[in-house]
Design a protein around this motif. Structure first.
Motif, mmCIF file in Angstrom:
data_model
loop_
_atom_site.group_PDB
_atom_site.id
_atom_site.type_symbol
_atom_site.label_atom_id
_atom_site.label_comp_id
_atom_site.label_asym_id
_atom_site.label_seq_id
_atom_site.Cartn_x
_atom_site.Cartn_y
_atom_site.Cartn_z
ATOM 1 N N GLN A 267 -8.436 20.429 -3.265
ATOM 2 C CA GLN A 267 -7.137 19.791 -3.070
ATOM 3 C C GLN A 267 -7.284 18.272 -3.255
ATOM 4 O OE1 GLN A 267 -4.412 21.399 -2.899
ATOM 5 N NE2 GLN A 267 -5.187 23.461 -2.449
ATOM 6 N N PRO A 268 -6.182 17.569 -3.503
ATOM 7 C CA PRO A 268 -6.284 16.124 -3.728
ATOM 8 C C PRO A 268 -6.828 15.379 -2.508
ATOM 9 C CG PRO A 268 -4.116 16.968 -4.374
ATOM 10 C CD PRO A 268 -4.807 18.066 -3.644
ATOM 11 N N GLY A 269 -7.537 14.285 -2.777
ATOM 12 C CA GLY A 269 -7.965 13.401 -1.704
ATOM 13 C C GLY A 269 -6.845 12.456 -1.313
ATOM 14 N N SER A 270 -7.078 11.698 -0.250
ATOM 15 C CA SER A 270 -6.068 10.759 0.245
ATOM 16 C C SER A 270 -6.433 9.337 -0.176
ATOM 17 C CB SER A 270 -5.950 10.837 1.775
ATOM 18 O OG SER A 270 -5.332 12.053 2.147
ATOM 19 N N ALA A 271 -5.585 8.774 -1.022
ATOM 20 C CA ALA A 271 -5.785 7.421 -1.530
ATOM 21 C C ALA A 271 -4.948 6.429 -0.736
ATOM 22 C CB ALA A 271 -5.408 7.360 -3.002
ATOM 23 N N LYS B 129 -11.343 12.974 1.642
ATOM 24 C CA LYS B 129 -11.376 14.273 0.957
ATOM 25 C C LYS B 129 -11.636 15.380 1.970
ATOM 26 C CE LYS B 129 -11.727 16.948 -2.796
ATOM 27 N NZ LYS B 129 -10.587 17.245 -3.693
ATOM 28 N N PRO B 130 -10.595 15.823 2.694
ATOM 29 C CA PRO B 130 -10.818 16.819 3.745
ATOM 30 C C PRO B 130 -10.873 18.265 3.255
ATOM 31 C CG PRO B 130 -8.539 16.090 3.798
ATOM 32 C CD PRO B 130 -9.237 15.259 2.746
ATOM 33 N N SER C 16 -8.374 3.008 -6.819
ATOM 34 C CA SER C 16 -9.640 3.549 -6.327
ATOM 35 C C SER C 16 -9.732 3.536 -4.804
ATOM 36 C CB SER C 16 -10.808 2.763 -6.918
ATOM 37 O OG SER C 16 -10.631 1.367 -6.707
ATOM 38 N N ILE C 17 -9.115 2.580 -4.146
ATOM 39 C CA ILE C 17 -9.227 2.408 -2.703
ATOM 40 C C ILE C 17 -8.679 3.627 -1.968
ATOM 41 C CG2 ILE C 17 -7.033 1.150 -2.654
ATOM 42 C CD1 ILE C 17 -8.115 -0.511 -0.352
ATOM 43 N N ASP C 18 -9.332 4.032 -0.870
ATOM 44 C CA ASP C 18 -8.865 5.203 -0.129
ATOM 45 C C ASP C 18 -8.301 4.819 1.239
ATOM 46 O OD1 ASP C 18 -11.042 5.290 1.864
ATOM 47 O OD2 ASP C 18 -12.313 6.087 0.275
ATOM 48 N N PRO D 79 0.806 -1.224 0.000
ATOM 49 C CA PRO D 79 0.000 0.000 0.000
ATOM 50 C C PRO D 79 0.841 1.277 0.000
ATOM 51 C CG PRO D 79 0.151 -0.851 2.225
ATOM 52 C CD PRO D 79 0.977 -1.776 1.356
ATOM 53 N N GLU D 80 0.311 2.292 -0.682
ATOM 54 C CA GLU D 80 0.869 3.644 -0.649
ATOM 55 C C GLU D 80 -0.161 4.503 0.092
ATOM 56 O OE1 GLU D 80 1.255 4.596 -4.764
ATOM 57 O OE2 GLU D 80 2.897 3.174 -5.102
ATOM 58 N N ILE D 81 0.133 4.862 1.329
ATOM 59 C CA ILE D 81 -0.883 5.443 2.211
ATOM 60 C C ILE D 81 -0.707 6.958 2.292
ATOM 61 C CG2 ILE D 81 -1.988 5.278 4.451
ATOM 62 C CD1 ILE D 81 -0.494 2.599 4.827
ATOM 63 N N GLU D 82 -1.750 7.682 1.929
ATOM 64 C CA GLU D 82 -1.738 9.144 1.969
ATOM 65 C C GLU D 82 -2.569 9.643 3.143
ATOM 66 O OE1 GLU D 82 -1.405 9.592 -2.916
ATOM 67 O OE2 GLU D 82 -3.259 10.184 -1.874
ATOM 68 N N PHE D 83 -2.162 10.784 3.678
ATOM 69 C CA PHE D 83 -2.866 11.388 4.811
ATOM 70 C C PHE D 83 -2.486 12.861 4.886
ATOM 71 C CE2 PHE D 83 1.134 9.618 6.198
ATOM 72 C CZ PHE D 83 1.701 10.607 6.989
ATOM 73 N N TYR D 84 -3.269 13.619 5.637
ATOM 74 C CA TYR D 84 -3.006 15.046 5.836
ATOM 75 C C TYR D 84 -2.559 15.312 7.274
ATOM 76 C CZ TYR D 84 -4.816 16.960 1.430
ATOM 77 O OH TYR D 84 -4.986 17.300 0.103
#
Length: 445
Positions: free
Chosen positions: A237-241, A232-233, A337-339, A129-134
């Motif tokens: 701006q980009p969402g976190s996938a 999508k906070p 597609s998975i977030d 997984p490549e995990i994105e977050f803010y």
């Protein structure tokens, strides 16, 4: 008592560990924890730890509340943010019924069952997984959007930046817990970051993702900021996938690799990807389980909103990355597609089930999408046979409700609870009067 359990008991004594946290998740993927004293652990390995399952989302009705936590000794790790003496450790647990049988409501059991199905066909399921977050500043004014910790962009190097130091601290803790990290960098949104975990079997990866979320949130709090995996906070701006690379291995051989085939992708790999595409709408409510998830999918950018695949096409739902010569093990499919807010146990279960269905039924992979799918018109996409993903949680639930594949994969208990919970979420959301509506209509009508 097996060797792993003996190792845990010996380590607890040698390292002066006074608290052992037993972790598990509910059906929605919320991390749960109960702490026990080391003296109770030997009995927990043998008999489990009793708890009231009716108090946990999706576990049991009141009249069948008694359940057991059975610690998995192979997941034992000392918590690095509790490194002072005496120390604290954690283990994941499987959920059991009072008679010792697996709980039908345990997400970890659901994924284990799906992986057993793959194993019976000779496959081991690996994920990466490549995990994105803010990262946001701690004080949020009521009614105002959260404030990112920086205004940096994709791959930006920010000297003395909060995110820079944060990623270093979080990765250090991950590695202290035996979780290998491949890459990390600033993502496209202000305050947005990405950390990529190395390949592992899907169950280990799901455990690692839950640990990852805990570490990220703990590390953020210690630095006076807060971390969010909300899909999508921020508007605009980009969402976190959580782009996830998938592959099946037959022993030590990559079942997705075939020398000389287009993109070196084997028939098995093509059928697996075809399964992901055919069942994309049915599984979408699980891989994208929140109302907010569909704000990310349909906001443009690199978030995929259409059911298609492509080679190095980042607008496609499934991407086949470039094969490196001499690296047969690297041939894989990337689901985009998975977030980041999905329950990883359930999400990986339905992705695996869809892929295996494609193999079992011999699905044909459609032609790849070579263009930017977002740049095409609706008419052009229809002419190419490219269907959209569900446009809302409600639409995704409608498709899921009719899916035999998802029902069989999740099991009746999880399937029914998930549907009821998410239908209630949609009903609650539908009643809201949003700021958009007030700004648009209040003075006009």
């Amino acid at each position: 008592m097996d060797r792993q359990q003996e190792f845990v008991l010996r380590t607890i004594e040698e390292r002066d560990i006074r608290f052992v946290r037993i972790w598990f998740t509910d059906v929605l993927g919320t991390l749960k924890s109960v702490a026990i004293a080391p003296a109770e652990l030997e009995g927990a390995f043998a008999e489990g730890i009793g708890f009231d399952g009716s108090s946990i989302e999706g576990f049991a009705r009141v009249f069948e509340a008694d359940m057991l936590l059975l610690p998995d000794a192979s997941t034992f790790q000392v918590l690095p943010w509790r490194g002072e003496s005496p120390s604290t450790a954690r283990m994941f647990a499987d959920i059991r019924m009072p008679d010792g049988t697996p709980s039908p409501a345990d997400p970890r059991t659901v994924l284990g069952r799906a992986m057993n199905t793959a194993s019976e066909q000779g496959f081991t399921f690996y994920t990466h997984p490549e995990i994105e977050f803010y990262l946001f500043k701690p004080d949020v004014e009521p009614g105002q959007p959260p404030v990112p910790v920086d205004q940096a962009g994709f791959f930006d190097h920010v000297p003395y930046g909060t995110a820079h130091d944060f990623r270093r601290a979080a990765i250090t803790r991950l590695e202290q817990m035996g979780i290998s990290v491949e890459f990390s960098h600033h993502e496209g949104g202000p305050g947005q970051n990405e950390i990529d975990l190395r390949y592992a079997d899907a169950l280990s990866t799901a455990d690692n993702i839950m640990t990852f979320r805990a570490i990220v949130k703990e590390t953020a709090l210690e630095r006076g900021v807060f971390a969010s995996f909300m899909p999508k906070p921020l508007l605009g701006q980009p969402g976190s996938a959580m782009h996830t690379h998938l592959s099946l291995f037959d022993g030590d051989s990559n079942a997705f690799y075939e020398a000389g085939a287009p993109y070196q992708l084997s028939k098995t790999g093509r059928q697996f990807i075809a399964g992901l595409l055919v069942h994309a709408g049915e599984i979408c409510a699980v891989t994208n389980q929140w109302v907010n998830s569909y704000k990310r999918i349909w906001s443009g950018g690199e978030a995929p909103a259409h059911v298609c695949w492509g080679h190095n096409n980042r607008s496609a739902m499934v991407r086949v990355p470039m094969h490196k010569p001499g690296k047969e093990q690297s041939v894989r499919a990337e689901v985009r597609s998975i977030d980041s807010a999905a329950n990883p146990y359930l999400a990986y279960s339905v992705l695996l089930a869809a892929g295996l269905k494609g193999i079992a039924e011999g699905y044909e992979l459609p032609p790849e999408a070579e263009d930017d799918v977002w740049g095409l018109t609706d008419r052009e996409r229809r002419a190419m046979g490219i269907k959209p993903l569900p446009g809302s949680l409600d639409a995704a639930l409608t498709e899921m409700e009719e899916s035999e594949l998802v029902a069989e994969t999740l099991g009746e208990h999880v399937f029914d609870f998930f549907l009821r919970n998410k239908q209630a979420e949609w009903a609650s959301y539908r009643e809201q009067v949003t700021q958009f509506e007030l700004d648009q209509y209040l003075k006009q009508l």
